[in-house]
Write a protein that holds these residues in place. Structure first.
Motif, PDB file in Angstrom:
ATOM      1  N   LEU A  72       1.070  -1.604  -0.280  1.00 43.76           N
ATOM      2  CA  LEU A  72       0.395   0.048   0.175  1.00 43.76           C
ATOM      3  C   LEU A  72       0.713   1.296  -0.095  1.00 43.76           C
ATOM      4  O   LEU A  72       0.804   2.102  -0.725  1.00 43.76           O
ATOM      5  N   HIS A  73       2.068   1.515   0.871  1.00 45.40           N
ATOM      6  CA  HIS A  73       2.546   2.470   1.375  1.00 45.40           C
ATOM      7  C   HIS A  73       3.237   2.979  -0.669  1.00 45.40           C
ATOM      8  O   HIS A  73       3.987   3.872  -0.860  1.00 45.40           O
ATOM      9  N   PHE A  74       4.132   1.518  -1.144  1.00 44.18           N
ATOM     10  CA  PHE A  74       4.692   1.641  -2.138  1.00 44.18           C
ATOM     11  C   PHE A  74       3.813   2.015  -3.886  1.00 44.18           C
ATOM     12  O   PHE A  74       4.302   1.938  -4.584  1.00 44.18           O
ATOM     13  N   GLY A  75       2.016   2.023  -3.406  1.00 42.79           N
ATOM     14  CA  GLY A  75       1.570   2.294  -4.530  1.00 42.79           C
ATOM     15  C   GLY A  75       1.133   0.934  -5.055  1.00 42.79           C
ATOM     16  O   GLY A  75       0.804   1.557  -6.772  1.00 42.79           O
ATOM     17  N   LEU A  76       1.366  -0.325  -4.458  1.00 40.60           N
ATOM     18  CA  LEU A  76       1.275  -1.079  -5.282  1.00 40.60           C
ATOM     19  C   LEU A  76       0.140  -2.195  -5.285  1.00 40.60           C
ATOM     20  O   LEU A  76      -0.306  -2.934  -5.603  1.00 40.60           O
ATOM     21  N   LEU A  77      -1.192  -1.525  -4.524  1.00 43.12           N
ATOM     22  CA  LEU A  77      -2.156  -2.217  -3.853  1.00 43.12           C
ATOM     23  C   LEU A  77      -2.591  -0.879  -2.751  1.00 43.12           C
ATOM     24  O   LEU A  77      -2.637   0.159  -2.965  1.00 43.12           O
ATOM     25  N   SER A  78      -4.219  -0.710  -3.628  1.00 43.05           N
ATOM     26  CA  SER A  78      -5.576  -0.481  -3.462  1.00 43.05           C
ATOM     27  C   SER A  78      -5.360   0.306  -2.165  1.00 43.05           C
ATOM     28  O   SER A  78      -5.325  -0.791  -1.285  1.00 43.05           O
ATOM     29  N   ALA A  79      -6.007   1.277  -1.521  1.00 39.08           N
ATOM     30  CA  ALA A  79      -6.473   1.793  -0.091  1.00 39.08           C
ATOM     31  C   ALA A  79      -7.668   0.730   0.020  1.00 39.08           C
ATOM     32  O   ALA A  79      -8.326   1.434   1.193  1.00 39.08           O
ATOM     33  N   ARG A  80      -8.413   0.426  -1.135  1.00 38.36           N
ATOM     34  CA  ARG A  80      -9.752  -0.330  -0.274  1.00 38.36           C
ATOM     35  C   ARG A  80      -9.324  -1.820   0.271  1.00 38.36           C
ATOM     36  O   ARG A  80      -9.755  -1.851   1.148  1.00 38.36           O
ATOM     37  N   ALA A  81      -8.423  -2.519   0.251  1.00 33.93           N
ATOM     38  CA  ALA A  81      -7.839  -3.180   0.777  1.00 33.93           C
ATOM     39  C   ALA A  81      -7.563  -3.301   2.135  1.00 33.93           C
ATOM     40  O   ALA A  81      -7.247  -3.484   3.497  1.00 33.93           O
ATOM     41  N   LEU A  82      -7.473  -1.441   2.750  1.00 36.07           N
ATOM     42  CA  LEU A  82      -6.288  -1.289   4.221  1.00 36.07           C
ATOM     43  C   LEU A  82      -7.694  -1.805   5.373  1.00 36.07           C
ATOM     44  O   LEU A  82      -7.433  -2.533   6.126  1.00 36.07           O
ATOM     45  N   PRO A  83      -8.855  -1.781   4.998  1.00 30.27           N
ATOM     46  CA  PRO A  83      -9.320  -2.998   6.144  1.00 30.27           C
ATOM     47  C   PRO A  83     -10.057  -4.228   6.174  1.00 30.27           C
ATOM     48  O   PRO A  83      -8.986  -4.773   7.855  1.00 30.27           O
ATOM     49  N   GLY A  84      -8.934  -4.964   5.340  1.00 32.47           N
ATOM     50  CA  GLY A  84      -8.667  -6.117   6.002  1.00 32.47           C
ATOM     51  C   GLY A  84      -7.779  -5.881   6.313  1.00 32.47           C
ATOM     52  O   GLY A  84      -7.191  -6.879   7.426  1.00 32.47           O
ATOM     53  N   LEU A  85      -6.172  -5.060   5.773  1.00 31.85           N
ATOM     54  CA  LEU A  85      -5.219  -5.662   7.136  1.00 31.85           C
ATOM     55  C   LEU A  85      -5.597  -4.846   8.449  1.00 31.85           C
ATOM     56  O   LEU A  85      -4.768  -5.492   9.184  1.00 31.85           O
ATOM     57  N   GLN A  86      -6.220  -4.407   8.166  1.00 38.23           N
ATOM     58  CA  GLN A  86      -6.155  -3.869   9.704  1.00 38.23           C
ATOM     59  C   GLN A  86      -7.455  -4.888  10.717  1.00 38.23           C
ATOM     60  O   GLN A  86      -6.625  -4.923  11.845  1.00 38.23           O
ATOM     61  N   PHE A  87      -7.837  -5.296   9.999  1.00 40.35           N
ATOM     62  CA  PHE A  87      -8.452  -6.831  10.446  1.00 40.35           C
ATOM     63  C   PHE A  87      -7.758  -7.706  10.744  1.00 40.35           C
ATOM     64  O   PHE A  87      -7.870  -8.366  11.867  1.00 40.35           O
ATOM     65  N   LEU A  88      -6.437  -8.224   9.382  1.00 44.46           N
ATOM     66  CA  LEU A  88      -5.327  -9.129  10.528  1.00 44.46           C
ATOM     67  C   LEU A  88      -5.340  -8.831  11.147  1.00 44.46           C
ATOM     68  O   LEU A  88      -4.259  -8.993  12.214  1.00 44.46           O
ATOM     69  N   GLY A  89      -4.243  -7.429  11.761  1.00 42.74           N
ATOM     70  CA  GLY A  89      -3.525  -7.016  12.726  1.00 42.74           C
ATOM     71  C   GLY A  89      -4.527  -6.702  13.993  1.00 42.74           C
ATOM     72  O   GLY A  89      -3.720  -7.271  15.036  1.00 42.74           O
ATOM     73  N   LYS A  90      -5.839  -6.932  13.816  1.00 43.99           N
ATOM     74  CA  LYS A  90      -6.218  -7.117  15.315  1.00 43.99           C
ATOM     75  C   LYS A  90      -6.189  -8.593  15.892  1.00 43.99           C
ATOM     76  O   LYS A  90      -6.632  -9.249  17.507  1.00 43.99           O
ATOM     77  N   LEU A  91      -6.441  -9.626  14.948  1.00 47.94           N
ATOM     78  CA  LEU A  91      -5.912 -10.791  15.567  1.00 47.94           C
ATOM     79  C   LEU A  91      -5.034 -10.825  15.908  1.00 47.94           C
ATOM     80  O   LEU A  91      -4.256 -11.786  15.961  1.00 47.94           O
ATOM     81  N   ALA A  92      -3.946 -10.685  14.922  1.00 50.62           N
ATOM     82  CA  ALA A  92      -2.474 -10.257  15.483  1.00 50.62           C
ATOM     83  C   ALA A  92      -2.414  -9.916  16.899  1.00 50.62           C
ATOM     84  O   ALA A  92      -1.496 -10.734  17.746  1.00 50.62           O
ATOM     85  N   MET A  93      -3.156  -8.830  17.162  1.00 48.72           N
ATOM     86  CA  MET A  93      -3.128  -8.189  18.484  1.00 48.72           C
ATOM     87  C   MET A  93      -3.879  -9.916  19.273  1.00 48.72           C
ATOM     88  O   MET A  93      -3.642  -9.808  20.800  1.00 48.72           O
ATOM     89  N   ALA A  94      -4.628 -10.834  18.994  1.00 46.16           N
ATOM     90  CA  ALA A  94      -5.227 -11.549  19.663  1.00 46.16           C
ATOM     91  C   ALA A  94      -4.277 -12.517  20.752  1.00 46.16           C
ATOM     92  O   ALA A  94      -3.806 -13.171  21.731  1.00 46.16           O
ATOM     93  N   ASP A  95      -3.199 -12.696  19.642  1.00 42.57           N
ATOM     94  CA  ASP A  95      -2.443 -13.633  19.961  1.00 42.57           C
ATOM     95  C   ASP A  95      -1.144 -13.012  21.381  1.00 42.57           C
ATOM     96  O   ASP A  95      -1.003 -13.010  21.984  1.00 42.57           O
ATOM     97  N   VAL A  96      -0.904 -11.978  20.909  1.00 44.05           N
ATOM     98  CA  VAL A  96      -0.328 -10.797  22.290  1.00 44.05           C
ATOM     99  C   VAL A  96      -0.882 -11.219  24.126  1.00 44.05           C
ATOM    100  O   VAL A  96      -1.077 -11.620  24.366  1.00 44.05           O
ATOM    101  N   PHE A  97      -2.995 -11.423  23.686  1.00 47.04           N
ATOM    102  CA  PHE A  97      -3.941 -11.594  24.489  1.00 47.04           C
ATOM    103  C   PHE A  97      -3.332 -12.754  25.016  1.00 47.04           C
ATOM    104  O   PHE A  97      -3.699 -13.345  26.343  1.00 47.04           O
ATOM    105  N   LEU A  98      -3.432 -13.330  24.047  1.00 41.53           N
ATOM    106  CA  LEU A  98      -3.776 -15.566  24.622  1.00 41.53           C
ATOM    107  C   LEU A  98      -2.472 -15.285  25.420  1.00 41.53           C
ATOM    108  O   LEU A  98      -2.143 -16.237  26.521  1.00 41.53           O
TER     109      LEU A  98
END
Length: 145
Positions: A72-98
Motif C-alpha cells: 500500500l505504501h509503495f502504491g502497489l495495492l489499493s487503499a480499499r484493502a486497508l480495512p482487511g489489513l486492519q482486521f489482520l492486525g486485530k487478529l495478531a493482537m489476539a495472540d498477544v492477549f492469549l
C-alpha cells in the motif's frame, strides 16, 4: 511510516525466535525459554488444531498485514484493502492477549514459575507498531506514507 513498516518485516521474525517467557515446573529447577516457534513446535505435536490457529494469529496475520501495508505504501495495492489489513492486525493482537492470559493463569497455579522475557516485549511492540502504522495509513490513504 513506510520505512517503519519495512523494519517490522525484520523485527517480526526476530520476535518469533526470541524468548517470550521462561518457565519451570518448580522454581527450584532450571527455567526453559519458550518462544513463538518453540511453542508452535510443541503445539504441532500435541494439539494440531490449536497450533494451526496460533500459527495464523502469531505468524501469518501480522506478517501478511505488514507486507500488505508495504504494498500500500509503495502504491502497489489499493487503499480499499486497508480495512482487511486492519482486521489482520486485530487478529495478531489476539495472540498477544492469549500469551498474557496464559502467563496469568500459570502464575495462579502456584506450582509453575513463569517470567516474561524480552521477546514478549518485542513481539508486543511489533504488533502495536503495526496497528499504529495501519491507523496512520488509514488517516492518509491518498498519500504515500
Amino acid at each position: 511510516m513506510r520505512y517503519a513498516n519495512l523494519l517490522l518485516l525484520i523485527l517480526f521474525p526476530i520476535a518469533w525466535f526470541a524468548p517470550l517467557l521462561r518457565a519451570a515446573f518448580l522454581p527450584v529447577f532450571g527455567m526453559d525459554e519458550i518462544s513463538v516457534i518453540s511453542g508452535l513446535q510443541s503445539l504441532w505435536r500435541d494439539e494440531p488444531g490449536l497450533a494451526l490457529l496460533v500459527t495464523f494469529l502469531a505468524i501469518f496475520a501480522p506478517y501478511a498485514k505488514t507486507i500488505g501495508l508495504a504494498l500500500l505504501h509503495f502504491g502497489l495495492l489499493s487503499a480499499r484493502a486497508l480495512p482487511g489489513l486492519q482486521f489482520l492486525g486485530k487478529l495478531a493482537m489476539a495472540d498477544v492477549f492469549l500469551i498474557a492470559l496464559y502467563v496469568v493463569l500459570a502464575k495462579g497455579a502456584g506450582w509453575l514459575s513463569i517470567e516474561t522475557a524480552w521477546g514478549l516485549w518485542l513481539f508486543s511492540f511489533c504488533v502495536l507498531s503495526s496497528l499504529v502504522i495501519s491507523a496512520c495509513s488509514a488517516a492518509r490513504p491518498a498519500e504515500k506514507v
